[in-house]
Scaffold this motif. Structure first.
Motif, PDB file in Angstrom:
ATOM      1  N   MET A 174       0.645  -0.810  -0.035  1.00 14.64           N
ATOM      2  CA  MET A 174      -0.102   0.325  -0.091  1.00 14.64           C
ATOM      3  C   MET A 174       0.640   1.614   0.631  1.00 14.64           C
ATOM      4  O   MET A 174       1.854   1.544   0.841  1.00 14.64           O
ATOM      5  N   PRO A 175       0.657   2.147  -1.347  1.00 12.76           N
ATOM      6  CA  PRO A 175       1.540   3.081  -0.951  1.00 12.76           C
ATOM      7  C   PRO A 175       1.283   3.624   0.075  1.00 12.76           C
ATOM      8  O   PRO A 175       0.227   3.919   0.792  1.00 12.76           O
ATOM      9  N   GLU A 176       2.381   4.929   0.624  1.00 11.42           N
ATOM     10  CA  GLU A 176       2.006   5.935   1.967  1.00 11.42           C
ATOM     11  C   GLU A 176       2.376   6.853   1.992  1.00 11.42           C
ATOM     12  O   GLU A 176       3.600   7.504   1.260  1.00 11.42           O
ATOM     13  N   ALA A 177       1.938   8.075   2.245  1.00 19.43           N
ATOM     14  CA  ALA A 177       2.155   9.663   1.948  1.00 19.43           C
ATOM     15  C   ALA A 177       4.199   9.620   2.645  1.00 19.43           C
ATOM     16  O   ALA A 177       3.985   9.346   3.749  1.00 19.43           O
ATOM     17  N   THR A 178       5.093  10.107   2.193  1.00 18.91           N
ATOM     18  CA  THR A 178       6.059  11.048   3.411  1.00 18.91           C
ATOM     19  C   THR A 178       5.410  11.382   4.350  1.00 18.91           C
ATOM     20  O   THR A 178       4.912  11.785   4.351  1.00 18.91           O
ATOM     21  N   GLY A 186       0.466  13.705   0.992  1.00 17.14           N
ATOM     22  CA  GLY A 186       0.139  12.802  -0.056  1.00 17.14           C
ATOM     23  C   GLY A 186       0.912  12.505  -1.043  1.00 17.14           C
ATOM     24  O   GLY A 186       0.743  11.843  -2.198  1.00 17.14           O
ATOM     25  N   GLU A 191       6.046   0.756   2.382  1.00 11.86           N
ATOM     26  CA  GLU A 191       4.912   0.484   3.167  1.00 11.86           C
ATOM     27  C   GLU A 191       5.460  -0.202   4.468  1.00 11.86           C
ATOM     28  O   GLU A 191       6.786  -0.808   4.176  1.00 11.86           O
ATOM     29  N   GLY A 192       5.561   0.771   5.968  1.00 10.32           N
ATOM     30  CA  GLY A 192       7.025   0.418   7.326  1.00 10.32           C
ATOM     31  C   GLY A 192       8.025   1.113   6.819  1.00 10.32           C
ATOM     32  O   GLY A 192       9.145   0.601   7.469  1.00 10.32           O
ATOM     33  N   ALA A 193       8.260   2.192   6.439  1.00  8.59           N
ATOM     34  CA  ALA A 193       9.758   2.316   6.057  1.00  8.59           C
ATOM     35  C   ALA A 193      10.259   2.918   6.756  1.00  8.59           C
ATOM     36  O   ALA A 193       9.536   3.302   8.119  1.00  8.59           O
ATOM     37  N   GLY A 194      12.016   2.714   7.104  1.00 13.52           N
ATOM     38  CA  GLY A 194      12.415   3.021   7.833  1.00 13.52           C
ATOM     39  C   GLY A 194      12.741   2.635   9.318  1.00 13.52           C
ATOM     40  O   GLY A 194      13.051   2.333  10.333  1.00 13.52           O
ATOM     41  N   ARG A 254       9.725   0.418  10.758  1.00 15.89           N
ATOM     42  CA  ARG A 254       8.677   0.307  11.540  1.00 15.89           C
ATOM     43  C   ARG A 254       7.610  -0.523  11.536  1.00 15.89           C
ATOM     44  O   ARG A 254       6.769  -0.467  12.278  1.00 15.89           O
ATOM     45  N   ILE A 310       4.879  -0.763  13.982  1.00 18.22           N
ATOM     46  CA  ILE A 310       2.681  -0.210  13.643  1.00 18.22           C
ATOM     47  C   ILE A 310       2.028  -1.248  13.821  1.00 18.22           C
ATOM     48  O   ILE A 310       0.799  -1.515  14.739  1.00 18.22           O
TER      49      ILE A 310
END
Lengths: 435, 53
Positions: free
Chosen positions: B1-5, B10, B16-19, B21, B25
């Protein structure tokens, strides 16, 4: 306290659980009734007095959301969540002291006044942050949080009941239950305080439209927002929608019993309790479901559905409600889902009209509509039901007038929603705001 | 799922779960999800009385 800015790589999916940890906690307010009977018997107080902490709490919720909103915007969500945690938990601790010492005024002061401030600040604390993180889906984001407020009572009601069964319903048992509530909610809400982050401001030279602004790039301050007709039209919409929902909620159990009392399938007391529980589920589902739908079909359209279809559902109950139990239940569930949806969608509607600059503070001021409806709804329904009973009416006839008044209120709300137009340029902030 | 930075506009996307995390989460959603599931379970138990009571 400066707002905590997200470090690189921070996921926005950490923000909804932060918001939920606060809303699931403060939603306990709607489970206060669990403590009423034990307090009445152990401290020898009346039913009116035992309701006082809850009533004061709701009044304080409205007042602190209305007057504390600007502070929340200035100091950020972590500050607000910390205030909510401290107030809500210490409210329970003060109440524990009150129950132990037999000083009921301490329970009123603790749970109602101090805890009520926690309710108001906690309610608005994550709203603008969620909208900033989810500019593409603001309805869904605020729907998740505000669904949590409904969910809080679902958790607290059985949990508090079990606790009173274990500790006892005397003043010492109630005090222990209050103490445990205060401590557990403090730990539970701390997740929100620790996790909440505001997004890094978009670069000033970023290309494209600012997604945090309202429709057409609008940003309006809270002070100016309350001077616009749009604010008061939405205020009216919320009052009408909430009053109509309360019209069912307030009398749900006796209503279903009265509608089918003279039929071949009368409704038992336990079945009526099941109906009330089902309404709570519809209320919660509406918060997340309809609010998310508003991201797809638009805010004005979703309120057309809440108010227009809601009025039709009331009409079906008034005309054919006693003919079919499934039809009655279905219509009531739809109305309650619209009631929840109305609460959850309003922050996104405010964002569309006024931008995110002070949307939390504007939302706080709009919540005075909730307090108004909280008084208006039960007053209308109970007063009319009493008059009808005095007139010797029975069964569905007891509610006929109330139902048609609810339809009238929803039509007023529908018209108010139709009158909402984009905010006039004279209210727009002149300088660019990177929220 | 793409997510905003982390700018929250947006516009940009990150995995997903960048870094790293992902664990945080999962933990945070479990933290709020478990009590909510308990509340929903109790609600369903009570609501079934409409059909059985």
């Amino acid at each position: 306290m400066s707002p905590p800015v997200a470090p690189p790589g921070w996921s926005r999916w950490l923000v909804p659980p932060a918001a939920l940890s606060v809303h699931l906690s403060i939603g306990q307010a709607y489970a206060w009734s669990v403590f009423k009977a034990p307090l009445e018997s152990s401290l020898d107080i009346s039913g009116t007095l035992s309701a006082l902490p809850f009533q004061l709490g709701i009044v304080m919720l409205g007042l602190s959301a209305a007057f504390g909103g600007t502070l929340v915007e200035r100091n950020g969500p972590r500050w607000a969540m910390t205030v909510a945690l401290v107030c809500f938990s210490s409210g329970f601790l003060l109440s524990a002291l009150g129950a132990w010492t037999g000083q009921y005024w301490l329970i009123v002061l603790g749970y109602g006044f101090v805890g009520g401030i926690g309710l108001g600040i906690g309610y608005i604390s994550p709203v603008s942050t969620l909208i900033k993180w989810f500019p593409d889906r603001p309805g869904m984001a605020t729907g998740i949080a505000i669904m949590g407020f409904g969910g809080g009572a679902l958790i607290a009601s059985p949990w508090s009941t079990r606790m009173l069964e274990s500790f006892g319903s005397d003043s010492s048992g109630i005090a222990t239950a209050f103490l445990v509530h205060g401590l557990v909610y403090a730990v539970f809400m701390s997740l929100g305080v620790l996790l909440i982050r505001v997004p890094r401001p978009a670069p000033a030279d970023a290309a494209g439209a600012d997604a945090t602004a309202g429709v057409g790039g609008v940003q309006v301050s809270a002070r100016d927002a309350v001077r616009t007709p749009q604010f008061w039209l939405l205020w009216l919409v919320l009052v009408m929608n909430v009053t109509a929902g309360i019209g069912i909620l307030e009398k749900a159990a006796p209503m279903i019993s009265d509608f089918f009392a003279d039929t071949s399938t009368p409704v038992s007391v336990s079945a009526a309790a099941g109906f009330v529980a089902l309404l709570s589920a519809a209320n919660m589902a509406g918060r997340i479901g309809w609010s998310s739908t508003s991201d797809l079909i638009g805010r004005k359209n979703i309120y057309r559905v809440y108010l227009g279809v809601g009025a039709l559902m009331y009409l079906v109950i008034a005309l054919f409600g006693d003919a079919s139990k499934p039809l009655f239940v279905l219509c009531a569930l739809v109305i309650l889902s619209f009631y929840g949806g109305g609460f959850a969608t309003i922050p996104a509607y405010l964002k569309d009209l006024f931008g995110t600059y002070q949307v939390g503070a504007i939302h706080g001021r709009l919540l005075t509509a909730w307090s108004t409806a909280g008084v208006l709804g039960p007053l209308i329904v109970n007063w009319i039901a009493d008059r009808q009973e005095e007139a010797g009416k029975q069964g569905p006839e007891l509610y006929g007038t109330s139902l048609f008044i609810m339809i009238g209120l929803l039509v007023v709300g529908f018209v108010a929603n139709e009158l909402v137009r984009p905010v006039h340029a004279r209210y727009h902030l002149k300088e660019a705001v990177h929220a | 799922m793409p997510e905003a930075t982390t700018t929250g506009t947006g516009t940009g996307t990150a995995p997903e779960g960048a870094g790293g995390r992902r664990g945080l989460i999962a933990f945070s959603w479990l933290w709020v999800g478990v009590p909510l599931a308990y509340g929903l379970y109790e609600l369903v138990r009570k609501a079934t009385q409409l059909f059985t009571g």
